[in-house]
Design a protein around this motif. Structure first.
Motif, PDB file in Angstrom:
ATOM      1  N   GLY A 143       4.881  75.840  84.744  1.00 63.72           N
ATOM      2  CA  GLY A 143       5.852  76.224  83.733  1.00 63.72           C
ATOM      3  C   GLY A 143       5.310  75.924  82.347  1.00 63.72           C
ATOM      4  O   GLY A 143       4.587  74.943  82.154  1.00 63.72           O
ATOM      5  N   GLU A 144       5.664  76.752  81.379  1.00 61.04           N
ATOM      6  CA  GLU A 144       5.192  76.572  80.005  1.00 61.04           C
ATOM      7  C   GLU A 144       6.131  75.630  79.258  1.00 61.04           C
ATOM      8  O   GLU A 144       7.359  75.773  79.343  1.00 61.04           O
ATOM      9  CB  GLU A 144       5.132  77.921  79.309  1.00 61.04           C
ATOM     10  N   VAL A 145       5.567  74.657  78.547  1.00 60.97           N
ATOM     11  CA  VAL A 145       6.368  73.711  77.765  1.00 60.97           C
ATOM     12  C   VAL A 145       5.709  73.526  76.402  1.00 60.97           C
ATOM     13  O   VAL A 145       4.500  73.689  76.252  1.00 60.97           O
ATOM     14  CB  VAL A 145       6.499  72.337  78.478  1.00 60.97           C
ATOM     15  N   MET A 158       3.119  72.742  82.607  1.00 59.10           N
ATOM     16  CA  MET A 158       3.624  71.714  83.514  1.00 59.10           C
ATOM     17  C   MET A 158       3.434  72.158  84.956  1.00 59.10           C
ATOM     18  O   MET A 158       3.992  73.171  85.396  1.00 59.10           O
ATOM     19  CB  MET A 158       5.102  71.425  83.229  1.00 59.10           C
ATOM     20  N   HIS A 171       5.709  66.058  88.696  1.00 53.20           N
ATOM     21  CA  HIS A 171       5.408  66.879  87.524  1.00 53.20           C
ATOM     22  C   HIS A 171       4.204  66.294  86.786  1.00 53.20           C
ATOM     23  O   HIS A 171       4.017  65.075  86.758  1.00 53.20           O
ATOM     24  CB  HIS A 171       6.599  66.927  86.565  1.00 53.20           C
ATOM     25  N   VAL A 173       1.874  67.360  83.052  1.00 52.70           N
ATOM     26  CA  VAL A 173       1.624  68.270  81.931  1.00 52.70           C
ATOM     27  C   VAL A 173       0.151  68.220  81.571  1.00 52.70           C
ATOM     28  O   VAL A 173      -0.437  67.139  81.445  1.00 52.70           O
ATOM     29  CB  VAL A 173       2.486  67.887  80.715  1.00 52.70           C
ATOM     30  N   VAL A 257      11.520  73.752  87.746  1.00 53.63           N
ATOM     31  CA  VAL A 257      10.826  73.840  86.460  1.00 53.63           C
ATOM     32  C   VAL A 257      11.842  73.882  85.318  1.00 53.63           C
ATOM     33  O   VAL A 257      11.738  73.142  84.331  1.00 53.63           O
ATOM     34  CB  VAL A 257       9.912  75.081  86.418  1.00 53.63           C
ATOM     35  N   ARG A 261      12.703  70.793  82.576  1.00 57.41           N
ATOM     36  CA  ARG A 261      12.443  71.117  81.175  1.00 57.41           C
ATOM     37  C   ARG A 261      13.710  70.940  80.326  1.00 57.41           C
ATOM     38  O   ARG A 261      13.652  70.419  79.217  1.00 57.41           O
ATOM     39  CB  ARG A 261      11.921  72.554  81.082  1.00 57.41           C
ATOM     40  N   ARG A 262      14.864  71.350  80.854  1.00 57.27           N
ATOM     41  CA  ARG A 262      16.110  71.229  80.100  1.00 57.27           C
ATOM     42  C   ARG A 262      16.554  69.773  79.958  1.00 57.27           C
ATOM     43  O   ARG A 262      17.090  69.382  78.914  1.00 57.27           O
ATOM     44  CB  ARG A 262      17.220  72.032  80.784  1.00 57.27           C
ATOM     45  N   LEU A 265      12.684  67.524  78.503  1.00 54.27           N
ATOM     46  CA  LEU A 265      11.798  68.002  77.440  1.00 54.27           C
ATOM     47  C   LEU A 265      12.577  68.655  76.309  1.00 54.27           C
ATOM     48  O   LEU A 265      12.028  69.443  75.542  1.00 54.27           O
ATOM     49  CB  LEU A 265      10.759  68.969  78.018  1.00 54.27           C
TER      50      LEU A 265
END
Length: 549
Positions: A143-145, A158, A171, A173, A257, A261-262, A265
């Protein structure tokens, strides 16, 4: 206030128990006699009549919109009508007035899928619930972060490895989503989980694993390093279909993902390095193990405790996840790896070195000896230099230090501090530009054998007393090191001092003595004067006391 069902129940009870008439029941409960008759007829109130749909100013144009949507079924995918285009056409071609754009969007959003179903182009999507066995299946995704990395907003990636039964997820990164990050993410997940799933691991068709998708079949041409990696670990893989339909085949990790992220991050994390962020992520993973997924009876950690003993053990030997390169060192003492430049010691200029590239760092070897280690650069065409690699050549070219890129980057990283700058300015004022800079370089060489903070303390102390030689800096730095470890202020008995007295420090060698100690041993024989003994034969005899020979 009673509900209508409760009112009906009370009316029916009074009519049955007291025999009250319809009129008396209506007066008692203050309702119409028609309501009493309905209650005596059925315990359930009759459903409310649906209101007729309200008329809309869009009604005269709905048939035209439907025709446009039906025509789009046979149009190229990228040349179909948007809601804005339909709105513009209705205004231009049919003189539509008084209809808001939002009203038209709601109608188009509702009618487009229905028209596809009416035309037999699509059927309602149906999902089938799955039951997973403990320790068998897992899912993987990237997943993009966004991360505020050292003050710069940076897009990172990630890696997520999720066990299907328990929902236990790991997870990590990384700076890229290349094959190094893909393999390192697996290794990290296996170490955290303490084993390997016994069944299939589900993947999409990322290029780190799949070199070619064979049509619309499940056949794949795999990347060779990935094939070797999964063979080493004994992984059974399942590749999902390309596109959105394939995402539903590993919906657990797709949702994980977004959830992570929510929840963790947002807002964007502010860190100095990715290693710092990953250490925090490991802590978040431990906290998340106490949550429940949906309406499950057990937490993630309780479910994982069931499947942990069922995992396969890890292989005894480790698979090297880094990629190997063999670049030449150019005359700037740099090697080029993935369109970025990294420094090495100047003695390696013109030679070929071996580079082991990892997801977040790279290690450079000369033969089997590690000569440099750098954090991996993200943007292309950038250099990463270490001032220590250029000190030997700067002793011969001291004038090149002031404007060097290596010095500028050392200042940015904080390794070349304001204390260094102050001592450098003082020593240049006392001894001149060239000799002052050489003295600074001799001080910088101390960092190779001593902790950075101790050398900085030594520089500050020497500067405070006006001692502008590297020998004094070395002595003060060693004193700072001994003071930190407690050797200079010992209060207990020791072999070198009585109880309650500080132990004496060993003598500190000067910089010249340290340089001589670093030289190879002298194997030459000692000089002899035996050849001069033959001159004794020509010595004149002594004549007596006071005589001149």
């Amino acid at each position: 206030m009673k509900t209508k069902v409760e009112l009906y129940a009370a009316i029916r009870r009074d009519a049955r128990a007291e025999g009250l008439s319809i009129r008396k029941l209506a007066d008692k409960y203050e309702v119409h006699r028609r309501t009493v008759r309905d209650a005596l007829g059925s315990a359930w109130p009759s459903p409310r009549k649906k209101m007729l749909p309200r008329r809309s100013r869009l009604d005269p144009y709905k048939q035209v919109i439907d025709e446009i949507l039906r025509a789009d079924l046979d149009a190229p995918r990228k040349q179909r009508h948007t809601s804005q285009r339909i709105f513009d056409r209705l205004v231009a071609e049919h003189e539509m007035e008084g209809v808001s754009y939002s009203t038209l969007c709601e109608y188009v959003h509702d009618r487009r899928p229905k028209i596809r179903i009416e035309a037999g182009r699509a059927a309602p999507e149906v999902f089938i619930s799955q039951s997973k066995r403990p320790g068998v299946e897992a899912e993987v995704d990237f997943g993009e972060v966004w991360v505020n990395l050292a003050g710069t907003m940076t897009v990172c990636y990630m890696f997520v490895f999720r066990m299907s039964y328990s929902g236990k997820a790991v997870h990590r990164v990384t700076a890229s989503c290349g094959q190094e990050a893909f393999l390192e993410g697996h290794e990290h997940a296996f170490n955290v989980l303490g084993g390997l799933p016994t069944g299939q691991v589900r993947y999409d068709n990322l290029t780190s694993a799949v070199a070619q998708v064979l049509g619309f079949t499940r056949g794949r041409v795999e990347n060779e390093r990935w094939t070797a990696f999964r063979s080493h670990h004994g992984l059974e893989v399942f590749y999902c279909r390309p596109g959105l339909s394939g995402a539903h085949e590993k919906g657990g990790v797709e949702g994980e993902v977004g959830r992570f992220r929510r929840n963790h991050l947002v807002p964007v994390p502010v860190v100095a390095t990715l290693a710092e962020l990953n250490a925090t992520i490991d802590e978040w993973d431990t906290v998340d193990d106490q949550r429940r997924i949906g309406s499950r009876a057990h937490t993630v950690s309780e479910s994982f405790a069931i499947e942990r003993p069922l995992l396969r053990p890890l292989p005894d030997d480790r698979f090297e996840t880094g990629r190997v390169f063999h670049p030449h060192v150019n005359r700037h003492s740099l090697v080029c790896v993935r369109m970025n430049y990294y420094s090495v010691p100047v003695r390696l200029v013109g030679r070929k070195v071996r580079v082991l590239l990892h997801a977040s760092e790279l290690v450079i070897f000369d033969g089997k000896t590690e000569v440099a280690r750098h954090e991996r650069l993200i943007a292309r065409g950038k250099p990463r230099l270490r001032l220590d690699h250029y000190l030997e050549i700067l002793l011969r070219k001291p004038g090149a230090l002031a404007g060097s890129t290596a010095l500028e980057q050392a200042r940015q990283l904080g390794t070349f501090t304001t204390v260094h700058d102050a001592w450098w300015a003082a020593v240049r004022k006392a001894h001149g530009e060239a000799e002052g800079t050489r003295a600074l370089i001799e001080v910088l060489l101390l960092h190779r054998g001593m902790a950075h903070r101790h050398v900085v303390d030594g520089i500050a102390t020497a500067l405070s007393v006006g001692a502008l030689t590297s020998d004094v800096v070395a002595i003060e730095a060693r004193k700072a090191a001994h003071a930190e470890t407690g050797m200079a202020s010992a209060t207990t008995s020791s072999p070198t001092g009585p109880v309650g007295q500080p132990a004496e420090l060993p003598p500190l060698p000067s910089l010249t003595e340290r340089r001589l100690a670093a030289l190879p041993p002298d194997s030459r024989p000692l000089p002899s004067v035996a050849a001069y003994d033959q001159l004794l034969r020509f010595r004149p005899p002594a004549t007596g006391q006071g005589d001149t020979p």
